[in-house]
Design an enzyme around this catalytic site. Structure first.
Site, PDB file in Angstrom:
ATOM      1  N   CYS A   9       0.881  -1.166   0.000  1.00 29.74           N
ATOM      2  CA  CYS A   9       0.000   0.000   0.000  1.00 29.74           C
ATOM      3  C   CYS A   9       0.924   1.223   0.000  1.00 29.74           C
ATOM      4  CB  CYS A   9      -0.985  -0.025   1.168  1.00 29.74           C
ATOM      5  SG  CYS A   9      -0.264   0.139   2.814  1.00 29.74           S
ATOM      6  N   ARG A  15      -3.344  -0.756   5.687  1.00 29.45           N
ATOM      7  CA  ARG A  15      -3.879  -1.833   4.846  1.00 29.45           C
ATOM      8  C   ARG A  15      -2.917  -2.996   4.670  1.00 29.45           C
ATOM      9  NH1 ARG A  15      -5.490   1.759  -0.194  1.00 29.45           N
ATOM     10  NH2 ARG A  15      -3.595   2.787   0.530  1.00 29.45           N
ATOM     11  N   ASP A 117      -7.907   3.818   1.195  1.00 30.60           N
ATOM     12  CA  ASP A 117      -7.010   4.055   2.332  1.00 30.60           C
ATOM     13  C   ASP A 117      -7.797   4.644   3.505  1.00 30.60           C
ATOM     14  OD1 ASP A 117      -4.883   4.529   4.019  1.00 30.60           O
ATOM     15  OD2 ASP A 117      -3.750   5.728   2.575  1.00 30.60           O
TER      16      ASP A 117
END
Length: 144
Positions: A9, A15, A117
């Protein structure tokens, strides 16, 4: 066979480390190495507190995680690279063109779904993202 799976990410604190912990549990005992890195990593930082809380509530633990920056060598070691967004796939291919054939969205099996996100957002955003990642992880397990 995918023996070394890398999640990517941006910051490597929400994440990708959460997905890493989730998949590591799912493939426990299968000899699969699972790790994560970020395209703009907060190097050395712990997993986000809300992300960690959601993991703990599900019997998982990301407290050992420390953010790390992606590199050509990290990408070279991976057999499979799973990203959260299309722009991550494109950036990885810029960094390491040889990784193009092994880089996919975590949400590939959910119609190439992207995973947003949740950084600096409220808990409901993290819960939503966790659910998307859980579906993505479960969908990849059958191929591992």
């Amino acid at each position: 066979m995918f023996n070394n799976i890398l999640f990517v990410c941006v910051g490597n604190i929400c994440r990708s480390p959460s997905a890493e912990v989730m998949l590591r549990r799912a493939v426990e005992g299968k000899g699969v190495h699972v790790s994560s890195a970020g395209l703009g990593a907060l190097v050395g930082h712990h997993i986000d507190a809300t992300a960690q809380q959601l993991l703990v509530e599900r019997g998982l633990d990301g407290s050992a995680h420390r953010g790390r920056q992606i590199s050509d060598s990290i990408l070279s070691e991976a057999d499979l690279v799973l990203t959260m967004e299309r722009k991550h796939v494109h950036r990885i291919i810029e960094i390491a063109p040889q990784a193009s054939g092994k880089t996919f969205l975590l949400g590939k099996w959910q119609s190439d779904r992207e995973i947003p996100d949740p950084y600096r957002q409220a808990r409901p955003a993290f819960e939503h993202v966790y659910g998307l990642m859980d579906e993505g992880v479960r969908s990849w397990v059958r191929y591992l």
